[in-house]
Design an enzyme around this catalytic site. Structure first.
Site, PDB file in Angstrom:
ATOM      1  N   HIS A 202      -0.597  -8.578   1.242  1.00 41.96           N
ATOM      2  CA  HIS A 202      -1.339  -7.809   0.246  1.00 41.96           C
ATOM      3  C   HIS A 202      -1.293  -8.672  -1.004  1.00 41.96           C
ATOM      4  O   HIS A 202      -0.202  -9.057  -1.444  1.00 41.96           O
ATOM      5  CB  HIS A 202      -0.661  -6.459  -0.005  1.00 41.96           C
ATOM      6  CG  HIS A 202      -1.416  -5.546  -0.931  1.00 41.96           C
ATOM      7  ND1 HIS A 202      -1.833  -4.290  -0.528  1.00 41.96           N
ATOM      8  CD2 HIS A 202      -1.819  -5.672  -2.218  1.00 41.96           C
ATOM      9  CE1 HIS A 202      -2.455  -3.699  -1.532  1.00 41.96           C
ATOM     10  NE2 HIS A 202      -2.455  -4.525  -2.578  1.00 41.96           N
TER      11      HIS A 202
ATOM     12  N   ASN B  46       0.907 -16.446  -3.679  1.00 41.31           N
ATOM     13  CA  ASN B  46       0.964 -17.299  -2.497  1.00 41.31           C
ATOM     14  C   ASN B  46      -0.112 -16.861  -1.510  1.00 41.31           C
ATOM     15  O   ASN B  46      -0.431 -15.683  -1.416  1.00 41.31           O
ATOM     16  CB  ASN B  46       2.343 -17.198  -1.826  1.00 41.31           C
ATOM     17  CG  ASN B  46       3.461 -17.589  -2.765  1.00 41.31           C
ATOM     18  OD1 ASN B  46       3.398 -18.606  -3.437  1.00 41.31           O
ATOM     19  ND2 ASN B  46       4.485 -16.768  -2.834  1.00 41.31           N
TER      20      ASN B  46
ATOM     21  N   HIS C 182       3.393 -12.579  -8.759  1.00 44.69           N
ATOM     22  CA  HIS C 182       4.752 -12.561  -9.287  1.00 44.69           C
ATOM     23  C   HIS C 182       4.681 -12.958 -10.753  1.00 44.69           C
ATOM     24  O   HIS C 182       4.043 -13.957 -11.086  1.00 44.69           O
ATOM     25  CB  HIS C 182       5.644 -13.586  -8.560  1.00 44.69           C
ATOM     26  CG  HIS C 182       5.897 -13.283  -7.124  1.00 44.69           C
ATOM     27  ND1 HIS C 182       7.027 -12.631  -6.706  1.00 44.69           N
ATOM     28  CD2 HIS C 182       5.167 -13.540  -6.010  1.00 44.69           C
ATOM     29  CE1 HIS C 182       6.998 -12.513  -5.385  1.00 44.69           C
ATOM     30  NE2 HIS C 182       5.869 -13.044  -4.945  1.00 44.69           N
TER      31      HIS C 182
ATOM     32  N   THR D  58       4.980 -13.352   2.136  1.00 39.95           N
ATOM     33  CA  THR D  58       5.679 -12.535   3.131  1.00 39.95           C
ATOM     34  C   THR D  58       5.053 -11.156   3.304  1.00 39.95           C
ATOM     35  O   THR D  58       5.289 -10.505   4.314  1.00 39.95           O
ATOM     36  CB  THR D  58       7.166 -12.381   2.776  1.00 39.95           C
ATOM     37  OG1 THR D  58       7.273 -11.797   1.476  1.00 39.95           O
ATOM     38  CG2 THR D  58       7.878 -13.728   2.801  1.00 39.95           C
TER      39      THR D  58
ATOM     40  N   ASP E  98      10.545  -6.653  -8.829  1.00 37.08           N
ATOM     41  CA  ASP E  98      10.888  -7.264  -7.546  1.00 37.08           C
ATOM     42  C   ASP E  98      12.302  -6.840  -7.152  1.00 37.08           C
ATOM     43  O   ASP E  98      13.202  -6.810  -7.997  1.00 37.08           O
ATOM     44  CB  ASP E  98      10.792  -8.789  -7.663  1.00 37.08           C
ATOM     45  CG  ASP E  98      10.786  -9.474  -6.324  1.00 37.08           C
ATOM     46  OD1 ASP E  98      11.822  -9.439  -5.629  1.00 37.08           O
ATOM     47  OD2 ASP E  98       9.755 -10.068  -5.961  1.00 37.08           O
TER      48      ASP E  98
ATOM     49  N   HIS F 151      -0.691 -10.218  -4.302  1.00 38.92           N
ATOM     50  CA  HIS F 151       0.247  -9.843  -5.348  1.00 38.92           C
ATOM     51  C   HIS F 151       0.549 -11.046  -6.226  1.00 38.92           C
ATOM     52  O   HIS F 151       0.489 -12.184  -5.785  1.00 38.92           O
ATOM     53  CB  HIS F 151       1.537  -9.237  -4.782  1.00 38.92           C
ATOM     54  CG  HIS F 151       2.283 -10.097  -3.813  1.00 38.92           C
ATOM     55  ND1 HIS F 151       1.872 -10.290  -2.510  1.00 38.92           N
ATOM     56  CD2 HIS F 151       3.427 -10.799  -3.957  1.00 38.92           C
ATOM     57  CE1 HIS F 151       2.739 -11.085  -1.892  1.00 38.92           C
ATOM     58  NE2 HIS F 151       3.688 -11.408  -2.753  1.00 38.92           N
TER      59      HIS F 151
ATOM     60  N   CYS G 169       0.839  -1.200   0.000  1.00 35.50           N
ATOM     61  CA  CYS G 169       0.000   0.000   0.000  1.00 35.50           C
ATOM     62  C   CYS G 169       0.873   1.248   0.000  1.00 35.50           C
ATOM     63  O   CYS G 169       0.560   2.236  -0.680  1.00 35.50           O
ATOM     64  CB  CYS G 169      -0.958   0.000   1.193  1.00 35.50           C
ATOM     65  SG  CYS G 169      -2.326  -1.178   1.058  1.00 35.50           S
TER      66      CYS G 169
END
Length: 112
Positions: free
Chosen positions: A97, A86, A101, A94, A30, A99, A7
């Site tokens: 939020h 994930n 990849h 980890t 990343d 996301h 955020c």
């Protein structure tokens, strides 16, 4: 969400290397890439993970996949890439939020 890393990135409070942005999502490279091309696409609305997607928020996820396909074509890796999300710490999430990849540029192997 005030303590959410993503955020804060979306809000511009933390710098990132932007790949794409529109009203619904933000994409950025990343900081610890696992492939020659590795960026994240996150919804601007805060959802902790894919487990929090509802009928109401599902169109945002569909939009994100359309954005990923467009970026794959524009950035020249449409012939092969992986999209991963994930859910929870057990799966390796980890940042809480949602996301996605996006990885490409090398042999990624299979999950067999």
């Amino acid at each position: 969400m005030e303590d959410c890393l993503f955020c804060k990135i979306i809000a511009g409070e933390i710098p990132s290397s932007k790949v794409y942005e529109d009203d619904l999502c933000y994409a950025f490279y990343d900081i610890s890439p696992l492939a020659p091309t590795h960026f994240l696409v996150v919804p601007k609305v805060h959802l902790a993970s894919a487990a929090d997607v509802t009928d109401e928020t599902a169109p945002v996820v569909g939009h994100i996949y359309a954005v990923i396909a467009r970026l794959a074509r524009e950035l020249g890796f449409a012939e092969g890439y992986r999209v991963v999300t994930n859910v929870g710490a057990l799966a390796g999430q980890t940042v809480r939020h949602l996301h996605f990849h996006v990885l490409s540029g090398k042999e990624l192997g299979s999950f067999n």
